[in-house]
Structures are given as structure tokens and as C-alpha cells.
Scaffold this active site. Structure first.
Site, short mmCIF file in Angstrom:
data_model
loop_
_atom_site.label_atom_id
_atom_site.label_comp_id
_atom_site.label_asym_id
_atom_site.label_seq_id
_atom_site.Cartn_x
_atom_site.Cartn_y
_atom_site.Cartn_z
N GLY A 252 0.78 -1.22 0.00
CA GLY A 252 0.00 0.00 0.00
C GLY A 252 0.82 1.28 0.00
O GLY A 252 1.66 1.49 0.87
N THR A 253 0.53 2.18 -0.92
CA THR A 253 1.34 3.38 -1.14
C THR A 253 0.47 4.56 -1.54
O THR A 253 -0.67 4.41 -1.97
CB THR A 253 2.37 3.14 -2.26
N THR A 254 1.05 5.76 -1.43
CA THR A 254 0.43 6.95 -1.99
C THR A 254 1.53 7.85 -2.56
O THR A 254 2.69 7.77 -2.15
CB THR A 254 -0.44 7.69 -0.96
#
Length: 523
Positions: free
Chosen positions: A343-345
Site C-alpha cells: 500500500g502506497t500513496t
């Protein structure tokens, strides 16, 4: 009207924190850090002070440099029978995926160290001013939107893992359930933590009371982290990889992370077939994209012989020079690597002075453990299967975890720049690849380059975003039996929030609609 710069990010409030900081006289790096802090409140599953990330920075007129503040493996393995480490199932709707959480999944975080180091090197505003928008959000609350609610539903078992974890995302009216769309969620302890960091720097976490509480909890409740793990953590500064592509140059994340290297491999493969002559979206074009990704995946799966054999086929002409060097380079990269890919942004910022900042952040999915009194969910990066190819708890000790994250800067032949990167786990490099190709090969405007339908190959399945014609599907089906056509654009295909800088210095951005992306031109 003076344009101060542009920002693109995964949430309106993340972007607005950056914009507010530019208006207050900050530069792109001030704005990027303000957005980083705001993302920890507005995008709490994807970003946390308990996680880590990367900044690819280019000071005006200077050379790009990579700040690696990603997670580090602990100095020692705790006996497996003592660990708080267990699986949960995340529900993606049409599929589920097993993740591992608990205090035994926590790696040494780098986010706070990165925040302080980048501020010291590149920022002009006081750190208190940079964290102020995030502190306000934490106290006043964030209205849950559709995208963030959807992400929370996917990892609901993690958010229900402890009362403290649920409290970070709970419905104010019914604290036993996740907040619905439209509810306001607050995190006042995180505001106090940010203000503490602004006053005292990173020491409260790495050598002071915050870190001492984390270490004590890990010792008592099945974690690996020790005081030495925190005290010895360092932000690493690295020269980026540079990949030439058709007159442009892509600067991206170097080893020990793998994402930038693999992105360069795929670009090199694609360069050999001249996508523009195939016709954008044609069966031949999509086949070339898929083949480049498939060959890169073989490389990633440590099958260099298979890659070399594949490269000796129809594509070998333009690639004959690069093929022999790739397997050996990859073998070296893989030695002792521990790889994280979830999970990343993404945050992209450019200011009118010419400063460029590309930031990619991750907290994994979160360990389900919240540092008491601090409002910080810790990461679960030791629970990633990729860093445990021979079974869990066998990661190399005291090693910077490799990542698929690839914050990037694209230097164009005309003197312009594009600040880009993506969220999306293993889809990070395919998202960036297609944005770059859309810009360079097909001359698309930034908004179209980011929003155009994507495809991604992985594990025998060629995933395609609509629209796509029956004839194209039939043609692809002769080469790719595992076709999956999605019903609509999806978060699965990443979130490549990007900013373009024209040769005259003017800026504009494009948020990726797949992940609720927002772009602001700041004046």
C-alpha cells in the site's frame, strides 16, 4: 496573478496542505512535507509516521537526489514462538489476499527521520509551519470520502485488530464500526506528536519517550524492535538511476530498491519496438507493453536464463546490447535484498523557482498496533511475503528494505520536466511506464497520459482497463490466454499523480482519477 506552483496528490486535503504551504512562502520541498504530514491524517491506511518512503528531489538548477527514509529490518530475529504475528484476509471484492500483522510485523520506521532530514536540507519554512495544516486536520477532523472508505473496507480486519486501531477510523456515533462516507474522523494525539517533532526533531521517536514506549511494547508483546534499531536508523541519500528514453531521461529510485531498476528494464524493452509506429491502443501496441512487462517479471522472479532466452527471439535486434547486462545486474541487486511492494500513496510538487519533489509513501497495511498517546499506526512491513521468500522471519537483519516504489522525475528533450510516481504495489512500475510512454511516444497532454486506460501483466494474467474492442481482445487472446477485462477504471492500476513543468517554468498537474487524485495550480 502569480502562479506559485502545482501539486498533485491522492486526496484533496493532502493537496491543499501543500498549496497552503506554497502560499505561505514555502518551496516545493516545504509543500511536499506538508502534504506528507497531511496524508497521514487524510489517507491514514496508506501513509503514517510509523511507515517510510522516498523523496526524489531536484533543487532548482541542481542535480536530482534520492532521500531514502524507508523501513529497516531489525538487528536481530526474536524467537518465532514469542512473536505477535498472525494472518488476516483483506477483501478486494472479487479476490482476497492474506496479510500478516501484529507487533512482530513492525520494521524500523523511517518517516519521522525523513521528515526532519529533508526539512534540514531543503526547506525554508520552520517545521512548525509545515506541520500546521496537518495538525489542524487532525484536530478538526477529516470527512471520510468514497475512496478512503473503500480502502478502509479492504483492510477492515487490521483496523479491527485492536481498540486503538479502530479508534483511528471509527464512526464517532458508533465507535464499534468504521466511519462511513461523510463522517468526520479526528486524531488529536497525532497533532500533538507532530508539534512535538516540530519542536524537538526526530529524537523523541528515535532516542526519547516515544521510541522507548514502542520498544517496551515490542519487548512485552511480541515485537522485534529494540532501542538500537531506533537509535541506529539513518536516512540514506543516493544518486538516482537515470534511464534514457527517446530523447528524455527518467530519474528514479536506485538500489537497494528494485522498482526503479525494473522500470528501466521495461522501458529499455519497450524502446526496442518503437511504440509510436504500432498505434496507441492497437493489439500490437498492447502486446508490446504486455511482453515488456512479462519479460521484466521473469527477471524479477530470478529467472535470468529465461529472460535471456526470450530476448534472443523477435525482439533481440534493438535489445541485443542491453540483454546480457540485465540478468547480472539484477542478480547483484537481489543479493540479500528484502523487498516490499504494497500500500502506497504519491505526492508530486513543482514550484515556480524550479524545485521539484516526487514523494512516495507507505505504511504497508498497518500492523494493527498504535503507539499509545501518539496517534501513530505502525507499519507491518515484516509481514510482506516478498521479503520472506524462504518463509516468514528469515529476512536479512539490519538491512534497508528494498521497495517497488519509484518516485521519478522525467527530463524532457525540450527542457521541460514531469514529476511523477505512483501508488499501487506491483502496478507502480507499469503505471509509470505507461504515463512516460504516453507522454514521449504519443505526445499526450499530462491529463490524458495519466487518465488513459492501463494494462498490467502479472502471474499469467493480462489485466486491461476499458474501453477495449472485441477485435483487440481476440487478437490479444492468441498470445495471452489469461485475459481479464475490468468493468471500469480501478485503484488496482495505481495512482500516478503527476505535475508537468513547461520549458518556460509554468506548471500544471494531473491527479489520477483511479485513486481520487487531485491536482491544484497554486496562486
Amino acid at each position: 496573478m502569480t502562479i506559485l506552483g502545482s501539486v498533485a496528490a491522492g486526496h484533496p486535503l493532502t493537496a491543499e496542505a501543500a498549496a497552503e504551504t506554497l502560499r505561505a512562502g514555502g518551496n516545493a520541498f516545504d509543500a511536499a512535507l506538508a502534504a506528507l504530514c497531511a496524508a497521514c491524517i487524510a489517507e491514514p491506511v496508506l501513509a503514517s509516521l510509523g511507515g517510510g518512503g522516498f523523496l526524489l528531489a531536484r533543487p532548482a538548477g541542481g542535480a536530482p537526489e534520492l532521500f531514502d527514509f524507508f523501513a529497516q529490518t531489525p538487528h536481530r530475529h526474536r524467537p518465532e514462538q514469542e512473536l505477535d504475528f498472525y494472518p488476516i484476509l483483506a477483501d478486494f471484492g472479487d479476490a482476497t489476499q492474506e496479510f500478516h500483522i501484529g507487533q512482530g510485523s513492525i520494521a524500523t520506521p523511517g518517516m519521522i527521520a525523513g521528515l526532519v532530514a529533508i526539512h534540514r536540507e531543503h526547506c525554508r519554512l520552520p517545521l512548525a509551519a509545515i506541520v500546521a495544516p496537518a495538525c489542524r486536520l487532525a484536530r478538526d477532523g477529516v470527512i471520510v470520502n468514497r475512496v478512503q472508505r473503500g480502502i478502509a473496507e479492504i483492510v477492515a480486519p487490521i483496523l479491527h485488530a485492536s481498540p486503538a486501531a479502530l479508534a483511528l477510523s471509527a464512526d464517532p456515533d458508533r465507535p464499534d464500526r468504521l466511519a462511513p462516507v461523510g463522517a468526520r474522523v479526528r486524531n488529536p494525539p497525532l497533532a500533538e506528536t507532530l508539534e512535538w517533532i516540530a519542536r524537538e526533531g526526530a529524537d523523541p521517536f528515535y532516542r526519547g519517550d516515544l521510541g522507548a514506549r514502542l520498544v517496551r511494547d515490542c519487548a512485552e508483546h511480541g515485537g522485534h524492535l529494540s532501542a538500537a534499531d531506533l537509535a541506529d536508523y539513518r536516512v540514506e541519500r543516493r544518486a538516482p538511476l537515470v534511464h534514457p528514453y527517446r530523447g528524455a531521461h527518467l530519474y528514479t529510485n536506485p538500489p537497494p530498491s528494485q522498482g526503479g531498476f525494473l522500470l528501466g528494464v521495461t522501458l529499455g524493452l519497450l524502446d526496442g519496438v518503437e511504440p509510436a509506429r504500432l498505434g496507441r491502443g492497437s493489439p500490437a501496441h498492447l502486446h508490446a507493453l504486455a511482453l515488456a512487462q512479462e519479460l521484466t517479471q521473469r527477471l524479477r522472479r530470478a529467472q535470468p536464463a529465461a529472460l535471456a532466452e526470450s530476448l534472443s527471439g523477435p525482439l533481440s535486434g534493438p535489445l541485443s546490447d542491453v540483454a546480457p547486462s540485465i540478468p547480472e545486474a539484477y542478480r547483484k541487486l537481489m543479493e540479500g535484498a528484502a523487498t516490499f511492494s504494497r500500500g502506497t500513496t504519491q505526492i508530486s510538487v513543482a514550484d515556480r523557482e524550479g524545485n521539484l519533489a516526487s514523494v512516495t509513501l507507505s505504511n504497508g497495511e498497518g500492523a494493527g498496533y498504535v503507539l499509545p498517546g501518539a496517534g501513530i499506526m505502525l507499519n507491518n512491513m515484516l509481514g510482506e511475503e516478498d521479503i520472506n521468500p524462504h518463509g516468514f522471519h528469515r529476512w536479512p537483519t539490519n538491512r534497508r528494505i528494498s521497495s517497488m516504489m519509484a518516485p521519478s522525475l522525467l527530463a524532457l528533450a525540450d527542457g521541460g520536466w514531469v514529476v511523477t510516481g505512483s501508488s499501487g504495489s506491483n502496478r507502480i512500475r507499469s503505471a509509470i511506464l505507461q504515463v512516460v510512454s504516453n507522454l514521449i511516444d504519443f505526445g499526450l497532454a499530462l491529463e490524458a497520459a495519466v487518465a488513459s486506460p492501463r494494462m498490467h501483466y502479472e502471474d499469467g494474467v493480462l489485466n486491461l482497463e476499458p474501453p477495449i474492442t472485441d477485435d483487440t481482445l481476440a487478437a490479444l487472446g492468441t498470445h495471452w490466454p489469461g485475459l481479464k477485462v475490468w468493468n471500469r477504471e480501478s485503484v488496482f492500476f495505481g495512482g500516478a499523480h503527476s505535475v508537468a513543468v513547461a520549458p518556460d517554468g509554468s506548471t500544471h498537474g494531473a491527479g489520477d482519477p483511479r485513486r481520487g487524485g487531485v491536482a491544484l495550480q497554486v496562486n
